[in-house]
Motif scaffolding. Structure first.
Motif, PDB file in Angstrom:
ATOM      1  N   PRO A  76       0.832  -1.210   0.000  1.00 46.27           N
ATOM      2  CA  PRO A  76       0.000   0.000   0.000  1.00 46.27           C
ATOM      3  C   PRO A  76       0.867   1.261   0.000  1.00 46.27           C
ATOM      4  O   PRO A  76       1.973   1.258   0.540  1.00 46.27           O
ATOM      5  CB  PRO A  76      -0.821  -0.111   1.286  1.00 46.27           C
ATOM      6  N   GLY A  77       0.361   2.312  -0.626  1.00 46.00           N
ATOM      7  CA  GLY A  77       1.079   3.577  -0.672  1.00 46.00           C
ATOM      8  C   GLY A  77       2.150   3.632  -1.738  1.00 46.00           C
ATOM      9  O   GLY A  77       3.079   4.429  -1.647  1.00 46.00           O
ATOM     10  N   SER A  78       2.037   2.800  -2.767  1.00 47.19           N
ATOM     11  CA  SER A  78       3.032   2.769  -3.838  1.00 47.19           C
ATOM     12  C   SER A  78       2.778   3.868  -4.863  1.00 47.19           C
ATOM     13  O   SER A  78       1.654   4.322  -5.045  1.00 47.19           O
ATOM     14  CB  SER A  78       2.995   1.415  -4.553  1.00 47.19           C
ATOM     15  N   THR A  79       3.837   4.252  -5.552  1.00 46.48           N
ATOM     16  CA  THR A  79       3.742   5.254  -6.615  1.00 46.48           C
ATOM     17  C   THR A  79       3.496   4.552  -7.953  1.00 46.48           C
ATOM     18  O   THR A  79       3.663   3.333  -8.069  1.00 46.48           O
ATOM     19  CB  THR A  79       5.043   6.066  -6.723  1.00 46.48           C
ATOM     20  N   GLN A  80       3.135   5.337  -8.974  1.00 52.29           N
ATOM     21  CA  GLN A  80       2.941   4.764 -10.303  1.00 52.29           C
ATOM     22  C   GLN A  80       4.219   4.097 -10.801  1.00 52.29           C
ATOM     23  O   GLN A  80       4.170   3.021 -11.395  1.00 52.29           O
ATOM     24  CB  GLN A  80       2.503   5.838 -11.304  1.00 52.29           C
ATOM     25  N   LYS A  81       5.343   4.720 -10.541  1.00 55.58           N
ATOM     26  CA  LYS A  81       6.624   4.162 -10.980  1.00 55.58           C
ATOM     27  C   LYS A  81       6.881   2.808 -10.330  1.00 55.58           C
ATOM     28  O   LYS A  81       7.320   1.860 -10.990  1.00 55.58           O
ATOM     29  CB  LYS A  81       7.744   5.146 -10.651  1.00 55.58           C
ATOM     30  N   GLU A  82       6.597   2.685  -9.037  1.00 60.15           N
ATOM     31  CA  GLU A  82       6.800   1.428  -8.325  1.00 60.15           C
ATOM     32  C   GLU A  82       5.834   0.351  -8.822  1.00 60.15           C
ATOM     33  O   GLU A  82       6.224  -0.806  -9.002  1.00 60.15           O
ATOM     34  CB  GLU A  82       6.616   1.640  -6.822  1.00 60.15           C
TER      35      GLU A  82
END
Length: 113
Positions: free
Chosen positions: A28-34
């Motif tokens: 949870p809380g990931s970025t689009q890049k991740e």
């Protein structure tokens, strides 16, 4: 470690959404890049934008990492999987998540706690 050989040639939007949902459930809380680095969707912004119509509830927030060498902070959009329907989850047991726990985490992150 990412290999397209494990995916069929006709990688459907549903399959992409399932990979993204599973990843967000675990991270949870990931970025689009991740997310894109792990899920290999081709166009992560398109997948995230259609997931609500597919029965997913994606919450958004912000992360404020430091800009290296500048002394300022930038905003980076983050995503949480709040809910997915049983139909979307399929037989892997990925039905409804613990909403209160994820929503509390999301609220704490936005509040900077």
């Amino acid at each position: 470690m990412k290999s397209n050989s494990s995916f069929s040639i006709a990688d459907t939007r549903t399959a992409q959404a399932n990979r993204v949902a599973y990843f967000l459930q675990c991270h949870p809380g990931s970025t689009q890049k991740e997310i894109d680095a792990e899920c290999d969707t081709g166009c992560i912004s398109k997948v995230l934008s259609v997931m609500s119509a597919m029965g997913y509830h994606i919450a958004k927030g912000w992360r404020r990492p430091d800009c290296v060498g500048v002394g300022r902070r930038r905003r980076v959009r983050t995503y949480w999987l709040v809910h997915r329907t049983d139909a979307v989850g399929g037989s892997d047991g990925g039905g409804a998540l613990e909403q209160s726990e994820n929503e509390q985490h999301h609220s704490n992150t936005i509040a900077g706690i």
